[in-house]
Design an enzyme around this catalytic site. Structure first.
Site, short mmCIF file in Angstrom:
data_model
loop_
_atom_site.label_atom_id
_atom_site.label_comp_id
_atom_site.label_asym_id
_atom_site.label_seq_id
_atom_site.Cartn_x
_atom_site.Cartn_y
_atom_site.Cartn_z
CG HIS A 47 -7.86 -1.64 2.95
ND1 HIS A 47 -8.56 -1.29 1.83
CD2 HIS A 47 -8.73 -2.33 3.74
CE1 HIS A 47 -9.80 -1.75 1.92
NE2 HIS A 47 -9.92 -2.38 3.07
CG HIS A 66 -2.11 12.84 -8.83
ND1 HIS A 66 -1.23 12.19 -9.66
CD2 HIS A 66 -2.09 12.14 -7.67
CE1 HIS A 66 -0.68 11.17 -9.03
NE2 HIS A 66 -1.19 11.11 -7.81
CG HIS A 125 -4.81 8.49 -7.12
ND1 HIS A 125 -4.20 7.27 -7.34
CD2 HIS A 125 -3.82 9.35 -6.78
CE1 HIS A 125 -2.89 7.40 -7.13
NE2 HIS A 125 -2.64 8.66 -6.79
CD GLU A 136 -0.90 6.04 -9.45
OE1 GLU A 136 -1.08 5.09 -8.66
OE2 GLU A 136 -0.20 7.03 -9.19
CO CO Z 1 -0.83 9.53 -6.55
#
Ligand code: CO
Length: 307
Positions: free
Chosen positions: A120, A242, A179, A210
């Site tokens: 977004h 990551h 993620h 997350e």
């Molecule tokens: Co990240």
């Protein structure tokens, strides 16, 4: 011909933020051609960035007529690269540059996995660009992110399983690391994917860094399934920070360390989803849909509503 100074299409009241480079496409020719702008979070790992190059080759194969440009959305990554002398553009800069070069028909394809905060942010950048004088007469379509509905979710889940390492034994778990997002409702797309994946293969598990499902959810599923071995794979476009640190890192908190402590032998696979042909094709199809919408009769082009 390069682009020197404002054209008659501009009011000339605003300096161009991005200088045109030598070899810029001819303006008239550019107005007839479509441009593809691929928007990625970015990475400062050169090996990971090569996956972008490989994806670019596939975009060119499918769309040989289109001009291909890239934008990095992460300011931190762009600053790091700039310090090494590698210039990258933000979405707004890249759009400004394309408009300055004469392109009037632009498909922006994000390589994000869910329509979450990062996706977004790209849409927000496009909206800001649309309000500029330089954006006049420019048509922009936005390609959907990877998971944007049930059909995508099933395609991606099947491709994830098809991309499993050949050495995987029937009892081995496949653990994917997405993620995830604490702050965006689209985090639920991961729950949906985990559900479809689990129905296709009960030993294929999905967690996120997350958001939800969490690593604890994965651990719990491994325990109740009696898994002794697991293959760890990133569910991210590239195997960047990551994947290298949170998933396969030496640190106590990494997924590999956590699962190993729980008695599960882990083998990380450092390859992102852009290098999985089935997953890559979902993004390429979304780009094709965006380009097609730009070719649609006037009034139907442009924006693809997401929800
Ligand atoms: Co990240």
């Amino acid at each position: 011909m390069g682009v020197q100074g404002p054209s008659i299409l501009d009011k000339g009241d605003r300096p161009r933020p991005v200088a045109s480079v030598a070899g810029s496409p001819d303006r008239k020719e550019a107005m007839q051609r479509q441009a593809v702008l691929i928007a990625v979070f970015g990475t400062s790992y050169p090996d990971a960035a090569q996956a972008f190059e490989r994806f670019g080759t596939h975009v060119r194969e499918r769309n040989p007529e289109a001009e291909l440009r890239w934008a990095y959305t992460s300011t931190v990554v762009r600053r790091k690269l700039a310090a090494r002398g590698h210039h990258t553009e933000s979405v707004e800069e890249a759009l400004e540059h394309l408009a300055a070069d004469g392109f009037r028909s632009i498909a922006v394809q994000s390589l994000h996995t869910i329509p979450g905060a990062e996706y977004h942010k790209v849409r927000g950048d496009i909206t800001r660009f649309r309000h500029r004088e330089t954006a006049r007469d420019t048509h922009i379509a936005v390609g959907k992110p990877l998971l944007c509905g049930y059909a995508d979710t099933v395609r991606v889940a099947k491709a994830m399983l098809a991309g499993a390492p050949a050495q995987r034994q029937p009892d081995d778990a496949l653990v994917f690391m997405g993620h995830g997002s604490e702050k965006h409702a689209a985090d639920l797309f991961y729950i949906a994917l985990a559900s479809v994946l689990g129905r296709l293969d009960p030993r294929a598990l999905l967690g996120t860094v997350e958001g939800h499902p969490t690593l604890d959810d994965v651990l719990e599923a491994c325990r109740s399934g009696g898994c002794r071995r697991a293959w760890l794979l990133p569910l991210m476009a590239i195997a960047g920070d990551h994947a290298l640190n949170d998933m396969a890192g030496e640190g106590d908190d990494s997924w590999q360390s956590t699962l190993t402590r729980a008695g599960i032998a882990c083998t990380p696979v450092l390859s992102g989803t852009l290098d999985n042909p089935g997953i890559r094709n979902v993004w390429l199809d979304h780009l094709t849909a965006a380009l097609m919408s730009l070719r649609a009769p006037f009034g139907e082009s442009g924006h693809i509503p997401l929800f």
